[in-house]
Design an enzyme around this catalytic site. Sequence first.
Site, PDB file in Angstrom:
ATOM      1  N   ARG A 164       0.831  -1.221   0.000  1.00 52.05           N
ATOM      2  CA  ARG A 164       0.000   0.000   0.000  1.00 52.05           C
ATOM      3  C   ARG A 164       0.861   1.265   0.000  1.00 52.05           C
ATOM      4  NH1 ARG A 164      -2.998  -3.802  -0.684  1.00 52.05           N
ATOM      5  NH2 ARG A 164      -5.113  -4.064   0.140  1.00 52.05           N
ATOM      6  N   SER A 238     -10.781  -0.774   3.211  1.00 46.34           N
ATOM      7  CA  SER A 238     -10.023  -0.887   4.472  1.00 46.34           C
ATOM      8  C   SER A 238      -9.593   0.514   4.902  1.00 46.34           C
ATOM      9  CB  SER A 238      -8.760  -1.724   4.270  1.00 46.34           C
ATOM     10  OG  SER A 238      -9.067  -3.010   3.819  1.00 46.34           O
ATOM     11  N   GLU A 334      -4.927   3.811   6.026  1.00 48.07           N
ATOM     12  CA  GLU A 334      -4.639   3.572   4.605  1.00 48.07           C
ATOM     13  C   GLU A 334      -5.272   4.664   3.752  1.00 48.07           C
ATOM     14  OE1 GLU A 334      -5.669  -0.348   2.566  1.00 48.07           O
ATOM     15  OE2 GLU A 334      -6.655   1.120   1.279  1.00 48.07           O
TER      16      GLU A 334
HETATM   17  P1  FAD Z   1      -8.848   8.527  -5.294  1.00 49.16           P
HETATM   18  O1  FAD Z   1      -9.553   8.204  -4.029  1.00 49.16           O
HETATM   19  O2  FAD Z   1      -9.522   9.461  -6.234  1.00 49.16           O
HETATM   20  O3  FAD Z   1      -7.393   9.098  -4.961  1.00 49.16           O
HETATM   21  C1  FAD Z   1      -6.570   8.456  -4.020  1.00 49.16           C
HETATM   22  C2  FAD Z   1      -5.277   9.275  -3.848  1.00 49.16           C
HETATM   23  O4  FAD Z   1      -4.525   9.238  -5.062  1.00 49.16           O
HETATM   24  C3  FAD Z   1      -5.526  10.764  -3.585  1.00 49.16           C
HETATM   25  O5  FAD Z   1      -4.484  11.232  -2.762  1.00 49.16           O
HETATM   26  C4  FAD Z   1      -5.459  11.396  -4.960  1.00 49.16           C
HETATM   27  O6  FAD Z   1      -5.105  12.769  -4.923  1.00 49.16           O
HETATM   28  C5  FAD Z   1      -4.384  10.550  -5.618  1.00 49.16           C
HETATM   29  N1  FAD Z   1      -4.572  10.382  -7.070  1.00 49.16           N
HETATM   30  C6  FAD Z   1      -5.633   9.812  -7.684  1.00 49.16           C
HETATM   31  N2  FAD Z   1      -5.419   9.761  -9.009  1.00 49.16           N
HETATM   32  C7  FAD Z   1      -4.211  10.316  -9.230  1.00 49.16           C
HETATM   33  C8  FAD Z   1      -3.435  10.559 -10.407  1.00 49.16           C
HETATM   34  N3  FAD Z   1      -3.870  10.230 -11.624  1.00 49.16           N
HETATM   35  N4  FAD Z   1      -2.224  11.162 -10.260  1.00 49.16           N
HETATM   36  C9  FAD Z   1      -1.768  11.527  -9.048  1.00 49.16           C
HETATM   37  N5  FAD Z   1      -2.459  11.333  -7.899  1.00 49.16           N
HETATM   38  C10 FAD Z   1      -3.660  10.722  -7.999  1.00 49.16           C
HETATM   39  N6  FAD Z   1      -7.549  -0.848  -2.394  1.00 49.16           N
HETATM   40  C11 FAD Z   1      -6.713  -1.913  -2.528  1.00 49.16           C
HETATM   41  O7  FAD Z   1      -5.504  -1.748  -2.696  1.00 49.16           O
HETATM   42  N7  FAD Z   1      -7.197  -3.188  -2.475  1.00 49.16           N
HETATM   43  C12 FAD Z   1      -8.500  -3.467  -2.290  1.00 49.16           C
HETATM   44  O8  FAD Z   1      -8.893  -4.629  -2.246  1.00 49.16           O
HETATM   45  C13 FAD Z   1      -9.400  -2.366  -2.147  1.00 49.16           C
HETATM   46  N8  FAD Z   1     -10.723  -2.587  -1.939  1.00 49.16           N
HETATM   47  C14 FAD Z   1     -11.579  -1.535  -1.792  1.00 49.16           C
HETATM   48  C15 FAD Z   1     -12.936  -1.804  -1.587  1.00 49.16           C
HETATM   49  C16 FAD Z   1     -13.835  -0.763  -1.452  1.00 49.16           C
HETATM   50  C17 FAD Z   1     -15.299  -1.074  -1.230  1.00 49.16           C
HETATM   51  C18 FAD Z   1     -13.373   0.579  -1.529  1.00 49.16           C
HETATM   52  C19 FAD Z   1     -14.354   1.723  -1.424  1.00 49.16           C
HETATM   53  C20 FAD Z   1     -12.017   0.848  -1.724  1.00 49.16           C
HETATM   54  C21 FAD Z   1     -11.109  -0.203  -1.846  1.00 49.16           C
HETATM   55  N9  FAD Z   1      -9.732   0.012  -2.041  1.00 49.16           N
HETATM   56  C22 FAD Z   1      -8.876  -1.049  -2.213  1.00 49.16           C
HETATM   57  C23 FAD Z   1      -9.183   1.381  -2.070  1.00 49.16           C
HETATM   58  C24 FAD Z   1      -9.306   2.059  -3.456  1.00 49.16           C
HETATM   59  O9  FAD Z   1     -10.214   1.388  -4.275  1.00 49.16           O
HETATM   60  C25 FAD Z   1      -7.963   2.126  -4.178  1.00 49.16           C
HETATM   61  O10 FAD Z   1      -6.994   2.792  -3.395  1.00 49.16           O
HETATM   62  C26 FAD Z   1      -8.062   2.844  -5.519  1.00 49.16           C
HETATM   63  O11 FAD Z   1      -6.865   2.697  -6.265  1.00 49.16           O
HETATM   64  C27 FAD Z   1      -8.362   4.333  -5.378  1.00 49.16           C
HETATM   65  O12 FAD Z   1      -8.624   4.844  -6.662  1.00 49.16           O
HETATM   66  P2  FAD Z   1      -9.379   6.204  -6.863  1.00 49.16           P
HETATM   67  O13 FAD Z   1      -9.317   6.523  -8.331  1.00 49.16           O
HETATM   68  O14 FAD Z   1     -10.724   6.152  -6.287  1.00 49.16           O
HETATM   69  O15 FAD Z   1      -8.435   7.184  -6.042  1.00 49.16           O
HETATM   70  N1  EPU Z   2     -11.243 -10.459  10.439  1.00 47.21           N
HETATM   71  C1  EPU Z   2     -11.888 -10.513  11.657  1.00 47.21           C
HETATM   72  N2  EPU Z   2     -12.864  -9.591  11.915  1.00 47.21           N
HETATM   73  C2  EPU Z   2     -13.215  -8.631  11.017  1.00 47.21           C
HETATM   74  C3  EPU Z   2     -12.547  -8.566   9.779  1.00 47.21           C
HETATM   75  C4  EPU Z   2     -11.555  -9.497   9.509  1.00 47.21           C
HETATM   76  O1  EPU Z   2     -11.595 -11.357  12.489  1.00 47.21           O
HETATM   77  O2  EPU Z   2     -14.114  -7.849  11.342  1.00 47.21           O
HETATM   78  C5  EPU Z   2     -10.237 -11.473  10.123  1.00 47.21           C
HETATM   79  C6  EPU Z   2     -10.748 -12.432   9.036  1.00 47.21           C
HETATM   80  O3  EPU Z   2     -11.485 -13.476   9.593  1.00 47.21           O
HETATM   81  C7  EPU Z   2      -9.485 -12.904   8.398  1.00 47.21           C
HETATM   82  C8  EPU Z   2      -8.556 -11.698   8.526  1.00 47.21           C
HETATM   83  O4  EPU Z   2      -9.104 -10.856   9.527  1.00 47.21           O
HETATM   84  O5  EPU Z   2      -8.938 -13.963   9.127  1.00 47.21           O
HETATM   85  C9  EPU Z   2      -8.344 -10.933   7.236  1.00 47.21           C
HETATM   86  O6  EPU Z   2      -9.587 -10.466   6.737  1.00 47.21           O
HETATM   87  P1  EPU Z   2      -9.874 -10.340   5.159  1.00 47.21           P
HETATM   88  O7  EPU Z   2      -9.537 -11.614   4.478  1.00 47.21           O
HETATM   89  O8  EPU Z   2     -11.260  -9.796   5.009  1.00 47.21           O
HETATM   90  O9  EPU Z   2      -8.790  -9.311   4.640  1.00 47.21           O
HETATM   91  P2  EPU Z   2      -8.332  -7.920   5.207  1.00 47.21           P
HETATM   92  O10 EPU Z   2      -6.983  -8.072   5.822  1.00 47.21           O
HETATM   93  O11 EPU Z   2      -9.391  -7.310   6.045  1.00 47.21           O
HETATM   94  C10 EPU Z   2      -7.048  -7.207   3.026  1.00 47.21           C
HETATM   95  C11 EPU Z   2      -6.901  -5.906   2.297  1.00 47.21           C
HETATM   96  C12 EPU Z   2      -8.095  -5.686   1.382  1.00 47.21           C
HETATM   97  C13 EPU Z   2      -8.102  -6.823   0.354  1.00 47.21           C
HETATM   98  C14 EPU Z   2      -8.225  -8.163   1.095  1.00 47.21           C
HETATM   99  C15 EPU Z   2      -8.079  -9.334   0.147  1.00 47.21           C
HETATM  100  C16 EPU Z   2      -5.574  -4.389   3.635  1.00 47.21           C
HETATM  101  C17 EPU Z   2      -5.566  -3.227   4.571  1.00 47.21           C
HETATM  102  N3  EPU Z   2      -6.781  -4.816   3.236  1.00 47.21           N
HETATM  103  O12 EPU Z   2      -8.208  -7.077   3.837  1.00 47.21           O
HETATM  104  O13 EPU Z   2      -7.917  -4.448   0.699  1.00 47.21           O
HETATM  105  O14 EPU Z   2      -9.185  -6.681  -0.538  1.00 47.21           O
HETATM  106  O15 EPU Z   2      -7.168  -8.276   2.074  1.00 47.21           O
HETATM  107  O16 EPU Z   2      -6.772  -9.421  -0.337  1.00 47.21           O
HETATM  108  O17 EPU Z   2      -4.507  -4.875   3.263  1.00 47.21           O
HETATM  109  C18 EPU Z   2      -8.387  -2.123   0.807  1.00 47.21           C
HETATM  110  O18 EPU Z   2      -7.158  -1.933   0.764  1.00 47.21           O
HETATM  111  O19 EPU Z   2      -9.205  -1.166   0.850  1.00 47.21           O
HETATM  112  C19 EPU Z   2      -8.904  -3.484   0.824  1.00 47.21           C
HETATM  113  C20 EPU Z   2     -10.213  -3.772   0.898  1.00 47.21           C
END
Ligand code: FAD
Ligand code: EPU
Length: 338
Positions: A164, A238, A334
């Site tokens: 991240r 997250s 994050e």
């Molecule tokens: P924004 O929120 O618009 O921007 C994020 C940051 O980047 C800001 O500081 C912005 O100024 C900057 N930025 C954006 N675009 C540019 C650009 N072109 N040039 C320079 N700076 C820029 N993330 C994960 O890694 N893994 C996951 O599994 C994951 N799951 C998610 C699930 C949900 C339901 C949600 C809501 C979010 C999740 N995220 C996850 C976080 C998010 O989706 C990612 O970080 C994504 O890449 C953000 O993209 P965005 O375009 O919305 O960025």
């Molecule tokens: N868990 C709990 N209680 C909770 C939530 C999770 O006990 O309320 C336990 C789960 O049972 C599991 C562990 O925590 O054993 C991990 O949970 P999960 O598999 O849901 O993954 P996570 O660590 O919560 C991370 C990333 C996600 C990504 C998933 C899958 C980070 C900060 N988050 O989540 O990324 O989608 O793994 O790879 O690394 C994001 O960055 O926004 C994001 C959603």
Amino acid sequence: MLIEKDKSLQQYNTFGIDVKSKLFAAFQTIEDLQQLLSNDTVIKEKKLILGGGSNMLLTANYDGIVLKNELYGIELIHEDQDYFYVKSGAGEDWHEFVLYCIEQGWAGLENLSLIPGCVGASPMQNIGAYGVEIKDRFEYLEALNMGTLEVEAFEKEDCEFGYRESVFKHALKEEYVITSVVFRLFKKPQINTSYGAINEELQKMNVSDPSIKNVSDAVIAIRTSKLPNPKELGNSGSFFKNPVITNEQFLKIKFEYPEIAAYPVGESYTKLAAGWLIDNAGWKGYTKGNYGVHKNQALVLVNYGGATGEEIYNLSSEIMLSVKNKYGIELEREVNVI
Ligand code: FAD
Ligand code: EPU
């Protein structure tokens, strides 16, 4: 070029926070962006680059200009014996881009299905899920230097990718606009089901020899069951990173909490599931007014409608303090707090 004033950002951030930006403009070409950044009014303003707004918490009205990235276009720029080199405009929707690659038979991004946001933000925090991070598929990116207005190329080493993390969140913070990203995608799919839940899901789907589309479908099913849809419930995924600690620290914590969720990182470190730490500290489902901690996933803070960014920020501080007091672990946000 249209520069709007007092623009509501509510529909531009997945938390659904209702704040305004003093100025707002969208750019569809690099020339538009260069022109905007040379504009007398814009030059002296603070600037926020906006993609899908899915990784930010807006805590106040933005006293500057929001620049919405609308650089589109997907192109196969090169191929060799093993790889397709695919370039995407930074404004493309990430999940639509992943689906497009799957349709073309360009393999390697399927585990990253259904992550919200735009392609341009994907290198910002080296997005990752289900055993893959974009650094694993990254070739290079192009970004416009907001000082010189020149477009520069960044190879993988230049980006300093980590969990991240990237150089764009640190040394080069707010200095560049990422305009396109090139991915190196496999011709021969390398199916990655190392994340156990994918195999379980494929079994439920009765698939024994999965295609990249099957893997994508499995990831979509898992994510849909675990994470709230921002279109229905305001959130930013997250809220905190999973903390990485030394194995020695881990052994001490595990002694006290034998059921703790954790994963080895190399030989010397362990990654703790922040969701488990927060859940086990009693926060899951906590609700105060219009906001709280998601009822199924304690790592996700939610806006039920009408919460302020400040309220959610304060809740995140309370959670950090509680985790620190209970386990001696410092959580790190994050989400980008603006
Ligand atoms: P924004 O929120 O618009 O921007 C994020 C940051 O980047 C800001 O500081 C912005 O100024 C900057 N930025 C954006 N675009 C540019 C650009 N072109 N040039 C320079 N700076 C820029 N993330 C994960 O890694 N893994 C996951 O599994 C994951 N799951 C998610 C699930 C949900 C339901 C949600 C809501 C979010 C999740 N995220 C996850 C976080 C998010 O989706 C990612 O970080 C994504 O890449 C953000 O993209 P965005 O375009 O919305 O960025
Ligand atoms: N868990 C709990 N209680 C909770 C939530 C999770 O006990 O309320 C336990 C789960 O049972 C599991 C562990 O925590 O054993 C991990 O949970 P999960 O598999 O849901 O993954 P996570 O660590 O919560 C991370 C990333 C996600 C990504 C998933 C899958 C980070 C900060 N988050 O989540 O990324 O989608 O793994 O790879 O690394 C994001 O960055 O926004 C994001 C959603």
